[in-house]
Design an enzyme around this catalytic site. Sequence first.
Site, PDB file in Angstrom:
ATOM      1  CB  SER A   1      -8.035   5.163   6.088  1.00 53.13           C
ATOM      2  OG  SER A   1      -8.496   4.897   4.784  1.00 53.13           O
TER       3      SER A   1
ATOM      4  CG  HIS B   1      -1.797   1.245   1.230  1.00 48.11           C
ATOM      5  ND1 HIS B   1      -2.977   1.298   0.526  1.00 48.11           N
ATOM      6  CD2 HIS B   1      -1.641   2.462   1.797  1.00 48.11           C
ATOM      7  CE1 HIS B   1      -3.522   2.490   0.680  1.00 48.11           C
ATOM      8  NE2 HIS B   1      -2.732   3.217   1.441  1.00 48.11           N
TER       9      HIS B   1
ATOM     10  CE  LYS C   1      -8.664   1.214   1.850  1.00 48.38           C
ATOM     11  NZ  LYS C   1      -8.781   2.478   2.586  1.00 48.38           N
TER      12      LYS C   1
ATOM     13  NE  ARG D   1      -9.098  10.520   5.859  1.00 43.77           N
ATOM     14  CZ  ARG D   1      -8.233   9.651   5.338  1.00 43.77           C
ATOM     15  NH1 ARG D   1      -8.616   8.404   5.084  1.00 43.77           N
ATOM     16  NH2 ARG D   1      -7.006  10.013   5.056  1.00 43.77           N
TER      17      ARG D   1
END
Length: 431
Positions: free
Chosen positions: A191, A91, A195, A176
């Site tokens: 966040s 990520h 996930k 957001r």
Amino acid sequence: MTPNTFGAHLDAPSVIRTKRDGGTLSDAAIDWVIDAYTHDRVTDGQMAALLMAIFLRGMSGHEIARWTAAMVASGERFDFSDVGRPTVDKHSTGGVGDKITIPLVPVVMACGGAVPQAAGRGLGHTGGTLDKLESIAGFTAEITKTQIRQQLRETGAAIFAAGELAPADRKIYALRDVTGTTESLPLIASSVMSKKIAEGAAALVLDTKVGSGAFLATEAESRELARTMVDLGREHGLTTRALLTDMEVPLGRTVGNAVEVAESLDVLAGGGPDDVVELTVALAREMCDAAGLDAVDPAQTLRDGSAMDRFRALIAAQGGDLEAPLPIGAHSETVTAPRGGTMGDIDAMAVGLAVWRLGAGRSAPGERVQFGAGMRIHRRPGEPVAAGEALFTLYTDTPERFASALSELDGAWSVGDQAPPTRPLIIDRIT
């Protein structure tokens, strides 16, 4: 006040006031407000007020961990331990021109890994992987859990919308984006990790951006974010490590949606900009190491075409047609050099905002993006420039957007007599 399932009498105004006044949210308050917002018992306006209070007041480590756990618990948690390959994901905290997922996933596939990639859409000045991939004709990220599992087994990856993973985060993420609360360390960390924990990979590598195009302003904040996310992963049994990487200037030579896909295809074909290749290979090596894969050199998969083959298989599995031409904005404007010399630094944030102005991003949740909107950067920092030469080309389908996009670029670049100082692309590694 309304009784709730968390054993306390709680309401949105009292939760908001607690954080507004600098207090610490109790576990019960966090569990309640996440559940209530997910099920529409807390309004967007109330959650927006709480997010701004969190943005201004921050959260303790325990609050961040509980907020993350509550978002994981708002939906299902996948388990892909039976797919027959080591599962690992990556990520990025978000950057400008950051198309790395597109070449990276097939590189790791070619090295024997399985990548369940729950990807996002554009947030603020940064692009979203799903927006980029959806510029490929026919590609869909809306795939079932059964298809995800099948692709992991047979193809080696699936790139999908988070869907039922952390549905609380999906709502908060969109809010957001339009309430000026994207750059909050607790909200970014929770966040990302909600996930990724729910997604079911066994290992995770984080690309934490540092510099003008990053969400957090300083290296110290980015370092703290990386440390927070690595710790959150570990708490949930997820092997997690992070690289701190430079985001002072845009990555590569393209920023937008389809233009970044085209550049990613260049990388998969064995070419492409040096910085994109370097970061792709560095992250692939981290992912392979975290997953226990060491038989194949990631760089070799770009040279021998095996990563390109895996990318074609992945896109085809999700309905995409790589033979169809990628869209490009119907209108273009070019910025030229006022003098000869050497290209100075290019401010990543300004470029990201300019491309957002062109239509590549959103100003409201659910808004459609222009797949053909974007920018080509013809001269990167340190490269020679001739007077009158093209430096940037801007693309959009709505030419009335050019004025605001060009105004974002004002003062964001320079041509001088000396090259700017070079910075390492990879700043540090956090485990």
